[in-house]
Design an enzyme around this catalytic site. Sequence first.
Site, PDB file in Angstrom:
ATOM      1  N   GLN A   1      55.467   6.873  51.120  1.00 31.04           N
ATOM      2  CA  GLN A   1      56.106   5.675  51.662  1.00 31.04           C
ATOM      3  C   GLN A   1      55.162   4.945  52.620  1.00 31.04           C
ATOM      4  OE1 GLN A   1      60.254   5.931  52.702  1.00 31.04           O
ATOM      5  NE2 GLN A   1      60.077   4.362  54.269  1.00 31.04           N
TER       6      GLN A   1
ATOM      7  N   HIS B   1      74.811   0.734  45.688  1.00 31.02           N
ATOM      8  CA  HIS B   1      76.150   0.989  46.214  1.00 31.02           C
ATOM      9  C   HIS B   1      76.301   0.283  47.567  1.00 31.02           C
ATOM     10  CE1 HIS B   1      74.239   3.912  48.870  1.00 31.02           C
ATOM     11  NE2 HIS B   1      73.773   4.567  47.825  1.00 31.02           N
TER      12      HIS B   1
ATOM     13  N   LYS C   1      80.021   8.201  57.012  1.00 29.78           N
ATOM     14  CA  LYS C   1      79.466   7.171  56.129  1.00 29.78           C
ATOM     15  C   LYS C   1      80.571   6.473  55.358  1.00 29.78           C
ATOM     16  CE  LYS C   1      74.646   8.300  55.146  1.00 29.78           C
ATOM     17  NZ  LYS C   1      73.672   8.593  54.080  1.00 29.78           N
TER      18      LYS C   1
ATOM     19  N   ARG D   1      66.786  16.734  46.116  1.00 25.57           N
ATOM     20  CA  ARG D   1      67.413  15.832  45.156  1.00 25.57           C
ATOM     21  C   ARG D   1      67.161  16.299  43.725  1.00 25.57           C
ATOM     22  NH1 ARG D   1      68.583  10.466  47.167  1.00 25.57           N
ATOM     23  NH2 ARG D   1      67.958  10.254  49.350  1.00 25.57           N
TER      24      ARG D   1
ATOM     25  N   ASP E   1      67.876   6.239  58.891  1.00 23.63           N
ATOM     26  CA  ASP E   1      67.368   7.525  58.409  1.00 23.63           C
ATOM     27  C   ASP E   1      65.917   7.425  57.947  1.00 23.63           C
ATOM     28  OD1 ASP E   1      67.976   5.953  56.219  1.00 23.63           O
ATOM     29  OD2 ASP E   1      68.980   7.537  55.096  1.00 23.63           O
TER      30      ASP E   1
ATOM     31  N   LYS F   1      82.478   5.784  50.379  1.00 19.17           N
ATOM     32  CA  LYS F   1      82.841   6.931  49.546  1.00 19.17           C
ATOM     33  C   LYS F   1      84.363   7.003  49.430  1.00 19.17           C
ATOM     34  CE  LYS F   1      78.784   9.126  48.927  1.00 19.17           C
ATOM     35  NZ  LYS F   1      78.252   9.513  47.611  1.00 19.17           N
ATOM     36  N   THR F   2      84.846   7.363  48.242  1.00 18.17           N
ATOM     37  CA  THR F   2      86.267   7.587  48.024  1.00 18.17           C
ATOM     38  C   THR F   2      86.431   8.931  47.332  1.00 18.17           C
ATOM     39  OG1 THR F   2      86.305   6.580  45.822  1.00 18.17           O
ATOM     40  CG2 THR F   2      86.605   5.102  47.705  1.00 18.17           C
TER      41      THR F   2
ATOM     42  N   THR G   1      67.605   6.000  42.105  1.00 15.30           N
ATOM     43  CA  THR G   1      68.108   7.327  41.753  1.00 15.30           C
ATOM     44  C   THR G   1      69.462   7.265  41.056  1.00 15.30           C
ATOM     45  OG1 THR G   1      68.990   7.511  44.002  1.00 15.30           O
ATOM     46  CG2 THR G   1      66.833   8.493  43.581  1.00 15.30           C
TER      47      THR G   1
ATOM     48  N   HIS H   1      73.647   0.456  50.255  1.00 14.21           N
ATOM     49  CA  HIS H   1      72.493  -0.431  50.066  1.00 14.21           C
ATOM     50  C   HIS H   1      72.809  -1.854  50.521  1.00 14.21           C
ATOM     51  CE1 HIS H   1      71.439   2.471  46.619  1.00 14.21           C
ATOM     52  NE2 HIS H   1      70.465   2.607  47.501  1.00 14.21           N
TER      53      HIS H   1
END
Length: 408
Positions: free
Chosen positions: A172, A46, A228, A87, A193, A231-232, A41, A49
């Site tokens: 899935q 990142h 999580k 999404r 998740d 992230k910044t 996506t 992952h």
Amino acid sequence: MANVYDILRERGYIEQATHEEEIRELLEKETVTFYIGFDPTADSLHVGHFIQVMVMMHMQRAGHRPIAIIGGGTAMVGDPSGKTDMRKMLTRELIEENAQSFKKQFSRFIDFGPGKALMVNNADWLMNLNYIEFLRDIGKHFSVNRMLSAECFKNRLERGLSFLEFNYMLMQAYDFLELYKRYNCKLQMGGNDQWSNIIAGVELIRRAEGGSAYGLTFKLLTTSEGKKMGKTESGAIWLDPAKTSPYDFYQYWRNVDDRDVKNCLALLTFLPMEEVNRLGSLQDAEINRAKEVLAYEVTKLVHGEEEAEKAQKAARALFGSGGDAASIPCTEIPQARFTGGMDILTLLMETGLAPSKSEGRRLIQQGGLTVNENKIDDFNLVINLDDFADGKLMLRKGKKVYHQVKLV
């Protein structure tokens, strides 16, 4: 060699298992083919992952065979797990471009040589399915009541769950069934998740094939406060050096909270647990040494030893521990552009410290910008040649993000 299940458990990866003793025994007795799915996506993996990549590396080192599924088909639908809204829909062309980027990145971490790991795209079997046949052969094994009780759907029911996303679990599960039939894949792994989706695949294999399959989830990368990581203010921490520079990547790990150091060392490095425990137990000023080790080791895994060395030298040069100032992130700009002066907002955009002038204004308004260690509060400030010393000017965003401007 220790059973890889015990290694994963000791290092803190494992969250839930469908059949804990059976999985451990299976990993002890035979070479197991397992898979983890990644929907393309975005055009880069990142740090979220990277936990999954680390698990794949541990498993491969223990002699098991990874399958990395690139979700070219499932990305057309979008996984509702962990999302409060639907999404954004992506085009087939963009998904394919992203998939190619993922393939390059995976090859840095996993051995895809002959007889080793596999990389497959679920678009190969999902895109040409006959809908009526799929409903008759696969849909009959699913209970809508049970699906609605799954965490990934339950969280979305109040805000609205599209029928498109409702199909994701079936897709899935079908992936797992296909891999079971094609490659004798017996184990699906993923972030916690994905628990409901993984169970769906395990049960589908049992009902459709009478086969035994297993599921294992691992912890999401979170802080000690449950938020999580990765992230910044400027967005996600990417594995692509063009999206997050090795220096910024290094600095992210160098600046984690003291309480998160041990967990990150265990999950994101291959350091022995004795060393992880030793470093994680350091206190006060000494914990900074552990953070340096963490930042160096993770950067080395993702970007290579040379980039890790450069990032470490740059950080030490900036924060007073010696090192190579030449490694500090830098933008070269022709001297002529400063002859008449350059406004500070344009300079922030030129260096990438602000994506837009409005973001630059917000940074200054919040007191987050210094030039040559002078705090800036004027949006209309103009930078001239007189502001440079030996052709160099230092910008600092917040407390830790340094960027040098050089005249050429």
